[in-house]
Motif scaffolding. Structure first.
Motif, PDB file in Angstrom:
ATOM      1  N   PHE A 116      26.262 -12.344  30.143  1.00 20.26           N
ATOM      2  CA  PHE A 116      25.075 -11.912  29.391  1.00 20.26           C
ATOM      3  C   PHE A 116      23.972 -12.967  29.546  1.00 20.26           C
ATOM      4  CE2 PHE A 116      26.161  -8.392  26.145  1.00 20.26           C
ATOM      5  CZ  PHE A 116      26.894  -7.707  27.086  1.00 20.26           C
ATOM      6  N   ALA A 121      20.618  -9.867  29.735  1.00 21.76           N
ATOM      7  CA  ALA A 121      20.988  -9.373  28.397  1.00 21.76           C
ATOM      8  C   ALA A 121      20.031  -9.842  27.303  1.00 21.76           C
ATOM      9  CB  ALA A 121      22.407  -9.805  28.058  1.00 21.76           C
ATOM     10  N   TYR A 122      19.311 -10.928  27.539  1.00 20.37           N
ATOM     11  CA  TYR A 122      18.298 -11.378  26.559  1.00 20.37           C
ATOM     12  C   TYR A 122      17.103 -11.922  27.329  1.00 20.37           C
ATOM     13  CZ  TYR A 122      20.114 -16.263  26.983  1.00 20.37           C
ATOM     14  OH  TYR A 122      20.504 -17.498  27.431  1.00 20.37           O
ATOM     15  N   TYR A 132       9.044  -7.017  19.738  1.00 26.99           N
ATOM     16  CA  TYR A 132       9.505  -8.397  19.872  1.00 26.99           C
ATOM     17  C   TYR A 132      10.568  -8.409  20.955  1.00 26.99           C
ATOM     18  CZ  TYR A 132      10.746 -13.136  18.366  1.00 26.99           C
ATOM     19  OH  TYR A 132      10.981 -14.496  18.315  1.00 26.99           O
ATOM     20  N   ARG A 135      15.250  -5.519  22.621  1.00 28.50           N
ATOM     21  CA  ARG A 135      16.572  -5.904  22.138  1.00 28.50           C
ATOM     22  C   ARG A 135      16.879  -5.133  20.865  1.00 28.50           C
ATOM     23  NH1 ARG A 135      16.258 -11.835  19.342  1.00 28.50           N
ATOM     24  NH2 ARG A 135      15.072 -11.098  17.565  1.00 28.50           N
ATOM     25  N   PHE A 136      18.138  -5.200  20.432  1.00 29.60           N
ATOM     26  CA  PHE A 136      18.607  -4.431  19.277  1.00 29.60           C
ATOM     27  C   PHE A 136      18.172  -2.975  19.416  1.00 29.60           C
ATOM     28  CE2 PHE A 136      18.407  -8.799  17.321  1.00 29.60           C
ATOM     29  CZ  PHE A 136      19.770  -8.948  17.172  1.00 29.60           C
ATOM     30  N   HIS A 177      26.810  -5.922  16.643  1.00 33.00           N
ATOM     31  CA  HIS A 177      25.353  -5.925  16.524  1.00 33.00           C
ATOM     32  C   HIS A 177      24.747  -7.058  17.330  1.00 33.00           C
ATOM     33  CE1 HIS A 177      21.543  -7.011  14.361  1.00 33.00           C
ATOM     34  NE2 HIS A 177      21.403  -5.706  14.254  1.00 33.00           N
ATOM     35  N   GLY A 178      25.273  -8.285  17.131  1.00 36.11           N
ATOM     36  CA  GLY A 178      24.652  -9.462  17.728  1.00 36.11           C
ATOM     37  C   GLY A 178      24.828  -9.559  19.234  1.00 36.11           C
ATOM     38  N   ILE A 179      25.950  -9.066  19.749  1.00 35.28           N
ATOM     39  CA  ILE A 179      26.195  -9.171  21.195  1.00 35.28           C
ATOM     40  C   ILE A 179      25.997  -7.826  21.903  1.00 35.28           C
ATOM     41  CG2 ILE A 179      27.896  -9.747  22.969  1.00 35.28           C
ATOM     42  CD1 ILE A 179      29.186 -11.731  21.103  1.00 35.28           C
ATOM     43  N   TYR A 182      22.499  -5.833  20.955  1.00 35.82           N
ATOM     44  CA  TYR A 182      21.344  -6.662  21.358  1.00 35.82           C
ATOM     45  C   TYR A 182      20.762  -6.224  22.708  1.00 35.82           C
ATOM     46  CZ  TYR A 182      18.621 -11.034  21.828  1.00 35.82           C
ATOM     47  OH  TYR A 182      17.613 -11.964  21.974  1.00 35.82           O
ATOM     48  N   PRO A 183      21.571  -6.095  23.774  1.00 36.65           N
ATOM     49  CA  PRO A 183      21.001  -5.637  25.044  1.00 36.65           C
ATOM     50  C   PRO A 183      20.980  -4.116  25.171  1.00 36.65           C
ATOM     51  CG  PRO A 183      23.244  -6.326  25.399  1.00 36.65           C
ATOM     52  CD  PRO A 183      22.981  -6.508  23.925  1.00 36.65           C
ATOM     53  N   GLN A 229      15.195  -2.406  16.461  1.00 36.17           N
ATOM     54  CA  GLN A 229      14.261  -3.482  16.109  1.00 36.17           C
ATOM     55  C   GLN A 229      12.799  -3.044  16.143  1.00 36.17           C
ATOM     56  OE1 GLN A 229      14.321  -7.810  17.679  1.00 36.17           O
ATOM     57  NE2 GLN A 229      12.777  -6.796  18.926  1.00 36.17           N
ATOM     58  N   TYR A 234      11.216  -3.171  10.818  1.00 37.10           N
ATOM     59  CA  TYR A 234      11.123  -4.632  10.651  1.00 37.10           C
ATOM     60  C   TYR A 234       9.668  -5.125  10.728  1.00 37.10           C
ATOM     61  CZ  TYR A 234      16.159  -4.591  11.377  1.00 37.10           C
ATOM     62  OH  TYR A 234      17.505  -4.351  11.241  1.00 37.10           O
ATOM     63  N   PRO A 237       6.251 -10.880  13.466  1.00 36.19           N
ATOM     64  CA  PRO A 237       7.437 -11.380  14.177  1.00 36.19           C
ATOM     65  C   PRO A 237       8.547 -11.925  13.291  1.00 36.19           C
ATOM     66  CG  PRO A 237       5.799 -13.122  14.084  1.00 36.19           C
ATOM     67  CD  PRO A 237       5.234 -11.941  13.311  1.00 36.19           C
ATOM     68  N   LEU A 239      10.738 -10.436  11.705  1.00 36.97           N
ATOM     69  CA  LEU A 239      11.934  -9.583  11.841  1.00 36.97           C
ATOM     70  C   LEU A 239      12.743  -9.502  10.548  1.00 36.97           C
ATOM     71  CD1 LEU A 239      13.012 -10.115  15.533  1.00 36.97           C
ATOM     72  CD2 LEU A 239      11.496  -8.420  14.522  1.00 36.97           C
TER      73      LEU A 239
END
Lengths: 259, 259
Positions: A116, A121-122, A132, A135-136, A177-179, A182-183, A229, A234, A237, A239
């Motif tokens: 990632f 991935a980010y 932003y 992502r998410f 959610h976080g991993i 995210y992508p 996101q 949200y 910035p 978030l």
């Protein structure tokens, strides 16, 4: 359906190995294409370091920036490029692993740490007043789905709402959610087997039946309703979730699931 | 005070490397003994497998049982035994690492997967009507303290109560409660640096000052008030928090912190 199974257990004859094998045979019999990344069999390198970025590694090393430059220029190592290619091939990614210390084994974490990368991935997409980055809910893997299949040593009550380990959905949130989200992956509800340390061979037929039922109904399974996101929920910035969007009494990770 | 620093970053000249160096020099100047486990420099093996348990590895491999037997019989590999010995030597353990995908890097997860064996970190103590093993406040490492020092790429607002990443205390709960408090370590509030990707050399003096202040006031710092498993707050064996013990509106992980 094209399915990638990322599998992390050192013993092929383990419960995790059996669940992986069953997923392969069940999905293939149903006409799906299946590829497997068996991380222990592949002797997957877990620790991200300068060697991953070839001539794109700077000195001093900057993990995010260097991984992005290596991605952009094709300088990532072949093992990492192969996994990124599998992800782009797949419609669905299943992760099969035991919960060790309430999260994934190191070898699987090292798969995420190395595969990632930045710009894959980010670090994807523009930042402006209404967006932003991607992502998410947006990103390179948007339009694909993911599913965790995990085994837990302790009994289900320990992972319940008032259980001492914390609720399973909260324990899995940083992964789901976080991993994964995210992508851009849509995350299906996890398949969790509790009390895995006490299961016997006699328990397996029922487990196999439940797992096959999940595998054969994935098309009609709704993903977890994580909030996108950039869809208006949200402040940007900061978030922060906008005031008033959460159901009464909901806090923490649960704010980020639509009611 | 005897302090073990477990440090996980591939670049010695990184922010994490600088914070580790500063902890070593600050604590030594204050008269404390310090040992460092620099996992990248040690080329720490991250993936737990049969090789860790020597002649105690069974076939098929059973990670929990085999690691416990290897611990009991002195058959764990020398690298793992050395880390267990350092933990028993230390009064305080500091973990210095970047948040990668909202948790620790794979190499550090592999340190826990391999060092926190059965009979050392879990599978300790009796189970009866008033006690469910020695864990969550009791265990091999009871009487010692731990402290996370972590860097996060994103800004603080993203990790706030309403932030999209989830609150930092919840993200760290599976580590602080699930891994560290489990074998008895008392966990001090974490030292967290946000926006690490945007920090410059000019920011470091203020960061160094804040970190030194934390390091020199550890003796008077109260640990996080996690609830002890066997002190009456939980039903046994369900390990549900007893009804009525939580403050109004508290749910999820926060149930397990005393008000």
């Amino acid at each position: 359906m094209k399915t990638l199974i990322v599998y992390a257990h050192p013993e092929p004859r383990s419960l995790n190995g059996s669940l992986k094998d069953l997923a392969v045979s069940t999905l293939r019999q149903a006409g799906h294409e299946v590829r497997v990344s068996d991380l222990y069999a592949m002797r997957w390198k877990a620790a991200a370091d300068a060697g991953d970025y070839g001539p794109s590694a700077s000195s001093p090393l900057r993990v995010a920036a260097d991984s992005g430059r290596a991605f952009d220029t094709g300088n990532l190592t072949p093992d990492v490029r192969a996994e990124q290619e599998k992800l782009l091939w797949a419609d669905l990614v299943i992760f099969q692993f035991p919960l060790w210390w309430y999260t994934m084994p190191a070898i699987l974490k090292g798969w995420f740490d190395r595969v990632f990368t930045y710009h894959f991935a980010y670090g994807v997409g523009e930042h402006n007043d209404v967006k932003y980055g991607e992502r998410f809910g947006e990103g390179t893997l948007a339009g694909r789905r993911a599913l965790l299949s995990v085994t837990a040593g302790g009994p289900e009550s320990h992972y319940a709402e008032r259980g001492i380990n914390g609720p399973i959905d909260d324990l899995l949130f940083p992964i789901q959610h976080g991993i994964l989200y995210y992508p851009g992956l849509e995350v299906l509800p996890p398949f969790v087997l509790y009390g895995a340390d006490r299961l016997t061979r006699e328990d397996f037929p029922d487990i196999a039946k439940a797992w096959q039922e999940r595998l054969l109904t994935l098309d009609s399974t709704e993903p977890i309703a994580f909030r996108r996101q950039n869809a208006g929920d949200y402040e940007i910035p900061s978030l922060h979730l906008k005031e008033g969007l959460e159901p009464a009494g909901r806090s923490g990770f649960r704010l980020h699931v639509r009611p």
